[in-house]
Design a protein around this motif. Structure first.
Motif, PDB file in Angstrom:
ATOM      1  N   GLY A 390       0.865  -1.158  -0.075  1.00 39.64           N
ATOM      2  CA  GLY A 390      -0.179  -0.018  -0.087  1.00 39.64           C
ATOM      3  C   GLY A 390       0.656   1.499   0.154  1.00 39.64           C
ATOM      4  O   GLY A 390       2.129   1.238   0.152  1.00 39.64           O
ATOM      5  N   ARG A 391       0.083   2.482  -0.342  1.00 40.32           N
ATOM      6  CA  ARG A 391       0.758   3.735  -0.482  1.00 40.32           C
ATOM      7  C   ARG A 391      -0.204   4.556   0.461  1.00 40.32           C
ATOM      8  O   ARG A 391      -1.092   4.670   0.666  1.00 40.32           O
ATOM      9  N   LEU A 475      -3.374   7.898  -2.909  1.00 47.26           N
ATOM     10  CA  LEU A 475      -2.880   7.045  -1.741  1.00 47.26           C
ATOM     11  C   LEU A 475      -4.244   6.048  -1.376  1.00 47.26           C
ATOM     12  O   LEU A 475      -5.197   6.381  -1.563  1.00 47.26           O
ATOM     13  N   ASP A 476      -3.557   5.001  -0.881  1.00 40.86           N
ATOM     14  CA  ASP A 476      -4.518   3.988  -0.143  1.00 40.86           C
ATOM     15  C   ASP A 476      -5.158   4.415   1.159  1.00 40.86           C
ATOM     16  O   ASP A 476      -6.211   3.894   1.584  1.00 40.86           O
ATOM     17  N   SER A 654     -11.931  14.760   5.524  1.00 38.60           N
ATOM     18  CA  SER A 654     -13.106  14.364   5.521  1.00 38.60           C
ATOM     19  C   SER A 654     -14.191  14.914   4.147  1.00 38.60           C
ATOM     20  O   SER A 654     -14.734  14.159   3.554  1.00 38.60           O
ATOM     21  N   ALA A 655     -13.835  16.168   4.169  1.00 42.95           N
ATOM     22  CA  ALA A 655     -14.570  16.856   3.124  1.00 42.95           C
ATOM     23  C   ALA A 655     -14.305  16.236   1.460  1.00 42.95           C
ATOM     24  O   ALA A 655     -15.148  16.250   0.840  1.00 42.95           O
ATOM     25  N   ALA A 656     -13.045  15.956   1.394  1.00 45.53           N
ATOM     26  CA  ALA A 656     -12.437  15.254   0.314  1.00 45.53           C
ATOM     27  C   ALA A 656     -12.722  13.689   0.173  1.00 45.53           C
ATOM     28  O   ALA A 656     -12.330  13.109  -0.951  1.00 45.53           O
ATOM     29  N   GLY A 657     -13.242  13.200   1.077  1.00 45.73           N
ATOM     30  CA  GLY A 657     -13.655  11.822   0.930  1.00 45.73           C
ATOM     31  C   GLY A 657     -12.594  10.771   1.060  1.00 45.73           C
ATOM     32  O   GLY A 657     -12.391   9.770   0.595  1.00 45.73           O
ATOM     33  N   ILE A 658     -11.381  11.246   1.598  1.00 42.18           N
ATOM     34  CA  ILE A 658      -9.932  10.620   1.710  1.00 42.18           C
ATOM     35  C   ILE A 658     -10.147   9.775   2.983  1.00 42.18           C
ATOM     36  O   ILE A 658     -10.494  10.055   4.024  1.00 42.18           O
ATOM     37  N   PRO A 659     -10.070   8.246   2.901  1.00 42.88           N
ATOM     38  CA  PRO A 659      -9.838   7.436   3.954  1.00 42.88           C
ATOM     39  C   PRO A 659      -8.760   7.723   4.910  1.00 42.88           C
ATOM     40  O   PRO A 659      -7.573   7.855   4.420  1.00 42.88           O
ATOM     41  N   PHE A 660      -9.139   7.797   6.238  1.00 40.86           N
ATOM     42  CA  PHE A 660      -8.127   8.216   7.235  1.00 40.86           C
ATOM     43  C   PHE A 660      -8.575   7.389   8.599  1.00 40.86           C
ATOM     44  O   PHE A 660      -9.561   7.175   8.775  1.00 40.86           O
ATOM     45  N   ARG A 695     -10.605  -2.339  -4.756  1.00 34.97           N
ATOM     46  CA  ARG A 695     -10.359  -1.332  -5.550  1.00 34.97           C
ATOM     47  C   ARG A 695      -8.743  -0.729  -5.470  1.00 34.97           C
ATOM     48  O   ARG A 695      -8.125  -0.807  -6.323  1.00 34.97           O
ATOM     49  N   GLN A 696      -8.654  -0.417  -4.335  1.00 34.07           N
ATOM     50  CA  GLN A 696      -7.144   0.124  -3.847  1.00 34.07           C
ATOM     51  C   GLN A 696      -6.083  -1.011  -3.941  1.00 34.07           C
ATOM     52  O   GLN A 696      -5.082  -0.919  -4.816  1.00 34.07           O
ATOM     53  N   GLN A 697      -6.377  -2.323  -3.824  1.00 33.70           N
ATOM     54  CA  GLN A 697      -5.592  -3.253  -3.722  1.00 33.70           C
ATOM     55  C   GLN A 697      -5.378  -3.628  -5.343  1.00 33.70           C
ATOM     56  O   GLN A 697      -4.068  -3.793  -5.804  1.00 33.70           O
TER      57      GLN A 697
END
Length: 722
Positions: A390-391, A475-476, A654-660, A695-697
């Motif tokens: 992953g990245r 990124l993942d 959160s606003a950008a929908g980036i998983p964290f 999808r990420q994988q």
């Protein structure tokens, strides 16, 4: 580099490749309902890391001997199975393991199996300030039965495949209680004079030796100095050592101090190697009595092999026991042997996840190594299948972020770290400035070195903003560890020029005037008070420490255990104020009493139960706990009344929908401390790596290993926005 450490040695019939023993630690893994898997994994990892002889945490020889609900017992079939599994695991890794035989006596805590709601047992009915109860005096018949319990426990150890046993007779537990006039007020065969006071430990050792035979190694951990008034006199300690050697001990491990002692023994304020003086005295006594061949093991407050090597170089002790350093880094021996001592994670003697937890039921771990005790849940290193790496980005290079970054990199993923400040370390940077806490800075330096070795870029002075979102989406996932910011109280006068927040006070304490009022009384406020007033133990030698506590060797007697040392006031007059609770309430119990004694010695004034009225040019107007108004005069007022999460980056992601995943202060401030921060960094890294979407994988399978470290579409765009 460590010629004396890496000399072979022998204990009984055991030949060891070096002179470091892994000392006993109660882990609260002993009674986990997992068939001993966690216990075995813990010990096996240390054996693989070079621990040639491991001494387990104490196994109670009877229900009455258990220190609390987390102790295993030798007569419990379930615990025996766990012990066998641990012994097998250590042997599989090429190590040796000794079972410690334990009886808490008057230190048995509420909930210990043998108390069943009643008092613990002891030589005499003397109130225990540690257990907060008066024990019941053992009868003569019960003493004989307890001797037999120790012997039976030794037989269990041999049956289960252990290589040796260690009899626990130090640190104020039952056997030690028999040797001290303070707790042994008997007038029968088990007390009344020096010879009868040592009859119980000698009887225990003799029974153990008879049970296991002459060829099975038996170590005995004895107290070199009890450090309590009316403790075991120095001359009786030497005589006990000689008697134990005569009764067949294959080695004497020397501990120091009781839980009721008012002298620090294992805290960061104690200089490394301070207590080796007692092991040296015992070795001299053995030589004088013709028992010089019996090895003596020094212990307490070593955290580097260089310190052990220095003590061993004099030839006055034979081995050095390290316990917590093996929590901090299971590979401390192998790394040092390979010339990589600078890569060892150093125990900082904070006691928060180890000693403090050992008195309860929570699993023992380590602030600087949160994997400790969780080896099965969190593998140290793993390599994903080709194309499956992953990245990730880690935002924040405080303790939580640094832990998350190294965890992801160790797992084979590609990671990049972004830190808004010019330096890494977060709250550890503040802690490292405090006298006596310099080791916190070493932890940061070690993390930075390790990240460099793992090819993890560390981008300092980069605050994540809108311009970074496009690159982060590629990124993942992200671990958000942005930490905390000061929480400002609602109080008139905050805008006055002599009012500063705690980060500014830590950054430049010399700009503060001679009178400082600190609004707040938590751990950060206490640290700041130490920084402003100095520390009586900062950079002192062991000899200076002993002299400060009237313990200058060789005059170590019951009357010379006065803990209070007043070096005079510090350079400033400091007042700590708190609305509710105790000053330093969040500091661990094994450390808080030492810290508070230092504050008192430095003349720091503490006020609790106050109501703040306003800050004026003259100081802080309050209403005290008695309802009386007063002015706390001050040249500067420092705000250290709480923290809140730094939320800006979280809102962007959160606003950008980036998983964290969040860790440390970014996850919330309730119950926040450094132990929680590093543990959450570890867990956040594993969670985000496990939860990658298909999808990420798949995407990473196409991209191969052109991850964040070499991906122009990610790294370059982020770098351009710095």
């Amino acid at each position: 580099m460590f010629d004396h450490v890496f000399r072979p040695g022998a204990i009984g019939g055991l030949t060891l490749p070096h002179r470091v023993v892994m000392g006993a630690m109660h882990l609260n893994l002993e009674t986990l309902d997992d068939d001993g898997a966690a216990l075995a994994a813990f010990y096996q990892e240390r054996a693989r890391g070079g621990a040639a002889l491991i001494v387990t945490g104490g196994t109670a020889v009877s229900p009455a001997g258990a220190g609390g609900p987390g102790y295993g017992m030798a007569d419990d079939p379930g615990h025996r199975a766990a012990l066998r599994r641990a012994a097998d695991a250590v042997h599989e890794a090429g190590g040796l393991i000794a079972l410690q035989l334990f009886h808490a006596g008057r230190y048995a805590l509420p909930g210990a199996p043998g108390t069943d709601g009643g008092p613990p047992v002891a030589p005499s009915a003397v109130f225990s300030r540690f257990a907060r109860v008066t024990p019941r005096e053992l009868t003569h018949e019960e003493i004989l039965a307890t001797v037999a319990d120790f012997a039976r426990g030794a037989g269990v150890a041999r049956e289960l495949g252990f290589d040796a046993v260690e009899v626990m007779g130090s640190e104020g537990y039952l056997i030690n209680q028999f040797t001290a006039p303070l707790t042994n007020r008997r007038g029968d065969a088990w007390g009344g004079d020096a010879e009868r006071r040592r009859s119980f430990p000698v009887a225990v050792l003799s029974a153990v030796r008879a049970e296991v035979g002459p060829d099975f190694p038996v170590l005995f951990r004895m107290s070199g100095a009890d450090l309590v008034p009316d403790g075991t006199p120095r001359e009786e300690t030497a005589a006990l050592a000689v008697a134990l050697a005569g009764a067949g001990a294959d080695a004497l491990a020397v501990g120091v101090g009781w839980h009721e002692s008012q002298v620090p023994t294992v805290q960061a304020q104690v200089p490394a190697g301070t207590w080796a003086v007692h092991a040296k005295e015992i070795k001299r006594a053995l030589r004088a009595a013709g028992h010089g061949a019996v090895p003596v093991i020094a212990s307490n407050r070593f955290n580097r092999l260089a310190q052990a090597d220095e003590v061993l170089a004099g030839g006055e002790v034979d081995f050095v026991a390290l316990a917590r350093p093996f929590l901090a880094d299971a590979e401390i021996v192998t790394k040092s042997a390979a010339g990589r001592g600078d890569s060892v994670d150093i125990c900082i003697a904070c006691n928060e996840a180890c000693i403090d937890r050992s008195f309860g039921t929570e699993r023992v771990s380590c602030l600087v190594n949160p994997r400790a005790g969780y080896e099965r849940e969190f593998p140290a290193r793993a390599r994903p299948a080709p194309g499956r790496a992953g990245r990730y980005a880690v935002i924040g290079a405080g303790p939580a972020g640094l832990e998350a970054a190294r965890t992801l990199a160790r797992l084979g993923h590609q990671v990049e770290v972004f830190e808004a400040a010019a330096e890494p370390g977060g709250q550890f940077r503040l802690a490292a400035r405090v006298p006596g806490k310099a080791e916190f800075g070493e932890t940061v330096r070690h993390r930075v070195r390790e990240l460099a070795e793992l090819d993890v870029p560390l981008r300092l002075g980069h605050r994540i903003g809108h311009g970074d979102l496009a690159a982060l989406r590629e990124l993942d996932g992200v671990v958000l560890a942005t930490g905390v910011v000061p929480c400002l109280p609602t109080l008139p006068g905050l805008a006055l020029p002599h009012v500063v927040d705690y980060p500014k006070a830590f950054a430049d304490p010399h700009t503060l005037g001679p009178r400082v009022a600190i609004v707040g009384g938590g751990g950060i406020a206490v640290d700041l008070a130490h920084l402003l007033t100095g520390d009586p133990y900062a950079k002192v030698t062991p000899e200076e420490f002993l002299a400060a506590h009237d313990l200058t060797a060789p005059r170590i007697t019951a009357a010379a255990t006065r803990a209070e040392h007043r070096p005079g006031r510090g350079p400033r007059e400091v007042t700590l104020m708190r609305r509710t609770g105790r000053i330093g309430a969040g500091i661990g119990p094994s450390t808080r009493w030492v810290v508070m004694a230092e504050l008192r010695s430095a003349g720091v004034r503490t006020l609790t139960g106050v109501r703040y009225e306003e800050i004026t040019r003259d100081g802080v107007r309050i209403v005290d706990a008695e309802g009386q108004p007063q002015l706390v005069a001050a040249d500067h007022v420092v705000l250290a009344a709480g923290q809140e999460p730094e939320r800006d980056a979280a809102a962007l992601l959160s606003a950008a929908g980036i998983p964290f995943e969040t860790a440390g202060g970014a996850a919330g401030t309730e119950g926040l401390n450094a132990v929680r921060a590093t543990a959450e960094g570890l867990r956040a890294a594993h969670r985000i790596a496990r939860n990658r979407s298909p999808r990420q994988q798949n995407r990473n399978g196409r991209d191969g290993r052109n991850g964040i470290a070499r991906n122009a579409s990610a790294q370059n765009r982020i770098a351009q926005n710095r």
